[in-house]
Enzyme design. Structure first.
Site, short mmCIF file in Angstrom:
data_model
loop_
_atom_site.label_atom_id
_atom_site.label_comp_id
_atom_site.label_asym_id
_atom_site.label_seq_id
_atom_site.Cartn_x
_atom_site.Cartn_y
_atom_site.Cartn_z
N HIS A 208 0.82 -1.21 0.00
CA HIS A 208 0.00 0.00 0.00
C HIS A 208 0.86 1.26 0.00
CE1 HIS A 208 -3.98 -1.87 1.53
NE2 HIS A 208 -3.99 -1.67 0.23
N ARG A 310 -7.15 -8.97 -18.72
CA ARG A 310 -7.24 -9.88 -17.58
C ARG A 310 -8.71 -10.18 -17.29
NH1 ARG A 310 -2.47 -6.68 -15.36
NH2 ARG A 310 -0.92 -8.21 -14.72
N ARG A 346 -6.80 -12.85 -22.22
CA ARG A 346 -6.31 -13.97 -21.42
C ARG A 346 -7.52 -14.68 -20.80
NH1 ARG A 346 -2.44 -13.09 -16.44
NH2 ARG A 346 -4.25 -12.20 -15.39
N GLU A 435 4.99 -18.17 -18.06
CA GLU A 435 5.05 -17.73 -16.66
C GLU A 435 5.75 -18.75 -15.78
OE1 GLU A 435 1.32 -15.21 -15.64
OE2 GLU A 435 0.58 -17.11 -16.40
N ASN A 458 5.81 -11.17 -14.16
CA ASN A 458 5.54 -11.17 -12.71
C ASN A 458 5.62 -12.60 -12.17
OD1 ASN A 458 4.86 -8.52 -13.29
ND2 ASN A 458 2.67 -8.92 -13.31
N ASP A 459 4.88 -13.49 -12.83
CA ASP A 459 4.91 -14.87 -12.36
C ASP A 459 6.19 -15.59 -12.76
OD1 ASP A 459 2.64 -15.40 -10.74
OD2 ASP A 459 1.40 -15.05 -12.49
N ARG A 469 5.54 -13.21 -5.04
CA ARG A 469 5.56 -11.87 -5.64
C ARG A 469 4.90 -10.83 -4.74
NH1 ARG A 469 1.43 -12.66 -10.74
NH2 ARG A 469 0.94 -10.46 -10.56
N CYS A 506 4.02 -9.03 -21.07
CA CYS A 506 2.84 -8.37 -20.50
C CYS A 506 2.92 -8.24 -18.99
CB CYS A 506 1.56 -9.07 -20.92
SG CYS A 506 1.45 -10.76 -20.33
C1 PEP Z 1 2.38 -11.91 -15.07
O1 PEP Z 1 2.42 -12.88 -14.30
O2 PEP Z 1 3.39 -11.25 -15.41
C2 PEP Z 1 1.10 -11.47 -15.63
C3 PEP Z 1 1.03 -10.54 -16.55
O3 PEP Z 1 -0.01 -12.03 -15.09
P1 PEP Z 1 -0.63 -11.54 -13.68
O4 PEP Z 1 0.19 -10.42 -13.17
O5 PEP Z 1 -2.04 -11.16 -13.94
O6 PEP Z 1 -0.50 -12.80 -12.87
MG MG Z 2 0.65 -14.11 -14.13
#
Ligand code: PEP
Ligand code: MG
Length: 576
Positions: A208, A310, A346, A435, A458-459, A469, A506
């Site tokens: 936050h 998403r 997605r 991912e 991210n994943d 994460r 992405c």
């Molecule tokens: C990711 O994992 O980078 C991704 C774009 O999916 P999300 O952040 O929605 O898990």
């Molecule tokens: Mg992801």
């Protein structure tokens, strides 16, 4: 990503330090870009009272309960009042913290302890730690709320002690605010004219505190482990592009750094798409969206299409699966916002931090490694075909949109084959997200099957580094600049080039201008990000040639850590 127009600051109140050769550099994880120079101002939370204290006599316990109730009510009232006067995320976050002060389970636990004779202060501390442990065990977003709960505890204790609530010291000149951790409630009250930058020892990019710093446009780094070496009052240069805080920078050098950043901000403000490098090589810049409104914002901005829709975010609060027509009606506005462009949809990434009631298993010991994304089809095999019917229906209604469909969390070849057949049966382009490291290990085989891939950094970072994460303690691991992650991105991009298949990005990494340039050099064919991040990425690409991007890609693959990789990218891209 912040509005960078507010992120550069030259603090007029900074005293000139002796122009020393000795500089001390502390590295952290950048969360809000910008450069600022000002004296350091530390804020420390008050020390906690002892964990034990003499028992409260039987006949005084109800009074002690009343004192506790009054203290938490005062905390909640104060925070709700500030929430009503704040805007946007700051208001939401203050509201969330205020509701923690009225949380029934936490209060019940405390009151029960007081009735056993434990004084209100110690009972509050014990109950808080019990809930902190529960939040941490739950992981993800819950774990990030531990800072909020401890903040409520400290405020309640202050009331019980008859002291003012703890907070940030008031200053009358610009400072770089340093803290071990900042509560969202503290951050929400910061005046960017006085607090020109923030550095914290812990915290994560999605906490936050980071979200509010971003909204306020205050340059910010978190997880700066050596921060305690910076003394109170010393002028420091915070560079939240490089993620560094430097002590001992001569004044002239600091001023130049801040002015350079101001120029970069101007460039971003003036940049117009489409994305291309300085020598005119196109790079598609796309938007990450979640509904019609965010897609329209993307179209009104500089997005050339959608790189990640998403869909699960439409249904987070939906108890039962919407029928095909209802789903189609939810998808169509996104296609309508881009009537002649590409939209990558997605399929539901239900599970883990994005529970969708009708698709997610309720009890999982380790949800990030559990039944999420395409794996939810195991216990509900008709869910995905029905979603694809709805996507195809919406695509038919908006026939000018170039609809591509991809599945999240694919880790095996049979999953990809099954998915691609289903999508092709409906006449749409089929891809998968990259991912999970297994998808990179077998990337050639996957690329043979699919029309395209998109790397969810991210994943991919979370699973490569085995680091949650959402954890506020693991920011240096959940950093896409980690060389292992860069190597996987590079391997995927290069396979795409070799086999002639599009490879998009992405995840959040696409929104990092330097990394975006380096990934362009690796051969990725599109970058998708929050709409408001596009100008900074576009401006960066416009300043470098394709050859420089390739040199940056070559330079960062093989670096020894994330800081080294950033430094190499800056050097090859001529940012230093
Ligand atoms: C990711 O994992 O980078 C991704 C774009 O999916 P999300 O952040 O929605 O898990
Ligand atoms: Mg992801």
């Amino acid at each position: 990503m912040t509005d960078m127009t507010e992120s550069a600051n030259l603090a007029s109140g900074a005293e000139t330090g002796t122009a020393s050769q000795d500089t001390t550099i502390v590295y952290g994880t950048p969360v809000v870009p910008g450069v600022a120079w000002a004296p350091a101002a530390w804020t420390h939370r008050p020390p906690l009272p002892p964990a034990t204290a003499p028992e409260v006599p039987d006949n005084e316990r109800e009074d002690e309960v009343t004192r506790f109730e009054a203290a938490t009510q005062a905390v909640a009232d104060g925070l709700f009042d500030r929430a009503s006067r704040a805007e946007g995320h700051a208001s939401e976050v203050l509201g969330v913290t205020a509701s923690l002060a009225t949380d029934k389970a936490w209060k019940k636990e405390t009151v029960r302890a007081i009735r056993r004779g434990i004084p209100a202060i110690q009972a509050t501390m014990a109950a808080t730690e019990k809930f902190v442990a529960l939040f941490e065990k739950a992981g993800g977003l819950m774990a990030e709320r531990t800072t909020d709960l401890r903040d409520v505890r400290d405020r309640a204790i202050a009331h019980l002690q008859g002291q003012p609530e703890p907070g940030i010291p008031v200053v009358d000149h610009p400072v770089v605010l340093l803290a071990d951790d900042l509560s969202p409630a503290d951050t929400a009250g910061l005046n960017p004219a006085h607090y020109v930058a923030i550095a914290t020892e812990v915290g994560g990019p999605t906490s936050h505190t980071s979200i509010i710093a971003r909204q306020l446009g205050i340059p910010c780094i978190v997880a700066a482990r050596e921060l305690s070496t910076i003394p109170e009052g010393a002028p420091v240069l915070l560079d939240a592009h490089a993620g560094s805080l430097t002590l001992g920078v001569p004044e002239a050098e600091a001023r130049t750094a801040v002015e350079d950043d101001a120029r970069r901000v101007a460039l971003i403000r003036e940049w117009r798409g489409p994305g291309r490098t300085a020598d005119g090589v196109p790079q598609q810049l796309l938007a990450n969206v979640q509904d019609g409104a965010t897609a329209e914002a993307g179209a009104a901005g500089q997005a050339e299409g959608v790189g990640l829709f998403r869909t699960e975010l439409l249904f987070l609060g939906t108890p039962t699966e919407p029928d095909v027509q209802t789903q189609a009606a939810a998808y169509e506005p996104v296609f309508a916002a881009f009537p002649h462009s590409k939209v990558v949809v997605r399929t539901l990434d239900a599970g883990s931090d994005k529970p969708v009631p009708f698709a997610t298993l309720s009890e999982e010991f380790n949800p990030a490694l559990g039944v999420r994304g395409i794996r939810t089809t195991g216990h509900n095999p008709e869910l995905l075909p029905r979603q694809l019917d709805a996507i195809a229906e919406a695509a038919t209604r908006q026939s000018g949109t170039d609809v591509w469909v991809m599945a999240p969390m694919v880790s095996t070849i049979p999953e990809a084959e099954w998915f691609v057949d289903l999508v092709h049966d409906r006449g749409l382009k089929a891809g998968i997200m990259i991912e999970v490291p297994s998808a990179v290990i077998l990337i050639d085989q996957f690329l043979d099957i699919v029309d395209f891939v998109s790397i969810g950094t991210n994943d991919l970072t979370q699973y490569t580094m085995a680091a949650d994460r959402m954890s506020p303690h693991l920011a240096e691991y959940t950093d896409p600049w980690q060389p292992a992650v860069l190597a996987l991105i590079n391997r995927t991009a290069q396979a795409g080039v070799r086999l002639g298949k599009p490879v998009g990005i992405c995840g959040e990494a696409a929104a990092d201008p330097l990394l975006a340039a380096a990934m362009t050099g690796m051969g990725v064919t599109s970058l998708s990000m929050a709409t408001n991040a596009i100008p900074a990425v576009g401006a960066q690409l416009s300043q470098v040639t394709r050859a420089q991007c390739e040199a940056a890609a070559a330079a960062i693959v093989g670096s020894r850590d994330a800081g080294d990789a950033r430094a190499r990218a800056r050097k090859t891209l001529g940012v230093d």
